[in-house]
Design an enzyme around this catalytic site. Structure first.
Site, PDB file in Angstrom:
ATOM      1  N   GLU A  88      -0.009  -1.440   5.708  1.00  0.00           N
ATOM      2  CA  GLU A  88       1.007  -1.034   6.681  1.00  0.00           C
ATOM      3  C   GLU A  88       0.852   0.420   7.088  1.00  0.00           C
ATOM      4  OE1 GLU A  88       4.765   0.638   8.205  1.00  0.00           O
ATOM      5  OE2 GLU A  88       3.695   1.186   6.374  1.00  0.00           O
ATOM      6  N   ASP A 120       0.833  -1.201   0.000  1.00  0.00           N
ATOM      7  CA  ASP A 120       0.000   0.000   0.000  1.00  0.00           C
ATOM      8  C   ASP A 120       0.866   1.248   0.000  1.00  0.00           C
ATOM      9  OD1 ASP A 120       0.747  -0.829   2.666  1.00  0.00           O
ATOM     10  OD2 ASP A 120      -0.562   0.740   3.453  1.00  0.00           O
TER      11      ASP A 120
END
Length: 411
Positions: free
Chosen positions: A135, A70
């Site tokens: 994350e 991400d």
């Protein structure tokens, strides 16, 4: 464009802003399959998939490599010199969201695995590659993989987050402070470095404890406050007692990370100026260190709440995140090998430092506190900024570093 740069370009162009990580997981799974490497997709939510792949003979230690798929929001398009998802290469740098944080580190780890497999390098143990989701906002993927047992047998973990700064920034006071270096030390690093970037091996980072305290009252007209219960009053009492507690822990200190860092970040209360407030909230972010466990801080805060509630308050605590700190000893084989190999490949000294920000390591350590961890990867402090970039020379070098480091750890 060589194949390793092309692979990085491919995944930078995939829009994984705060989600849609399945795009990267599918790309990596296909790439691994082309080289005879099996992988396992671990779905967190629709279109949010982490990926795990392994090579090695299984007869030895387990080395983990962690990276996340991400990226943060693109930011103001008008301030980017190129399209944020274009992966444009200018003067040896690839510009784009996620180039530094951390698709270059993720792809460097994947390509190191592929090269080791293609070259039939004997690995006596297991290399476990993990590409995680979420994350940036909660470490969702790492937590999920931890719950599924992927951290239980890890001996070491290489986190490929960015670990560098442009060399010229070493001369700035704020960078010297951030990197815990004085002017003379920074100048020495600058003079000895023959590349464009200075890197560091991060062997420690702070944990994080984030919570909100809710205070419940009874609304009433401001002309008749006696029939209500002001939610702000007990919250202010809590704030004062919390400040006293924070003062009592200021001497806790880690030799690399320094002290615990608590900050009250938000306070809200009331609905309008002529009404006794029925609710009020106070939010806190604490950067934690191993010397004072998150659980001890939580217990102390809960005791403050219990004492105030016994005196008539109505307070509750909502823990938003609880991520443990990380500190690997500087004599650990992982640290020593990374320093020896990295200094040769990067042609520079590699100071060992601690940083305030966290990584997926916190979530893996929650399931296995005995993992030795380093944060060491291509990329720099343009992460999360407009015109984020990665130095492609460093990207190439880190692929080689990972190959040699993994081979050293699994020899």
């Amino acid at each position: 464009m060589d194949e390793v740069v092309q692979a990085l370009s491919d995944i930078v162009k995939l829009n994984t802003v705060n989600g849609n990580e399945k795009l990267v997981a599918d790309y990596l799974a296909d790439l691994f399959k082309q080289h005879g490497i099996d992988s396992t997709a671990v779905e967190y939510a629709p279109n949010r998939v982490s990926l795990v792949a392994e090579i090695g003979d299984g007869n030895g230690p387990v080395v983990g490599f962690d990276g996340h798929s991400d990226v943060v929001a693109l930011g103001d398009a008008a301030k980017w010199q190129v399209d944020a998802l274009s992966a444009t290469v200018v003067d040896g740098n690839m510009i784009g969201r996620g180039t530094s944080d951390m698709k270059s580190g993720l792809m460097a780890g994947a390509l190191a695995m592929i090269h080791l497999k293609d070259q039939n390098v004997p690995l006596h143990g297991t290399l476990r590659f993990m590409a995680t989701v979420g994350e940036e906002y909660g470490q969702y993927g790492a937590q999920q993989l931890g719950k599924k047992g992927y951290a239980d047998d890890l001996d070491t973990l290489i986190v490929g987050e960015p670990s560098g700064v442009h060399k010229q920034l070493l001369l700035q006071k704020q960078i010297q402070y951030m990197l815990q270096s004085d002017e003379a030390g920074a100048k020495k690093l600058f003079d000895a470095n023959q590349t464009n970037e200075q890197h560091f091996i991060e062997l420690a980072h702070k944990g994080s404890l984030t919570y909100t305290i809710h205070s419940k009252g009874i609304a009433a007209h401001s002309s008749m406050p006696e029939i209500g219960k002001n939610a702000i009053t007990p919250l202010m009492r809590f704030y004062q007692k919390e400040e006293d507690y924070f003062a009592s822990i200021k001497d806790y200190r880690n030799p690399v990370l320094g002290p615990v860092t608590p900050v009250v970040t938000m306070i809200k209360g009331g609905e309008q100026i002529n009404t006794v407030p029925a609710s009020a909230d106070l939010s806190v972010k604490i950067r934690t260190i191993p010397e004072l466990p998150n659980a001890d801080i939580t217990a102390a805060i809960k005791q403050i709440i219990a004492d105030l509630n016994a005196d008539g308050a109505d307070l509750t605590m909502d823990i938003l995140s609880d991520l443990r700190p990380m500190h690997t000893m500087d004599n650990a084989p992982l640290v020593k090998a990374a320093k020896e190999i990295g200094q040769v490949e990067l042609q520079q000294a590699l100071p060992l430092i601690g940083v305030p920000g966290g990584t997926d390591a916190s979530s893996f350590l929650a399931f296995n506190p005995d993992i030795d961890v380093i944060v060491f990867g291509p990329g720099n402090i343009t992460a999360h900024q407009v015109n984020e970039y990665v130095d492609l020379d460093m990207y190439h070098r880190f692929i080689t570093i990972y190959e040699k480091l993994i081979t050293n750890l699994l020899k």
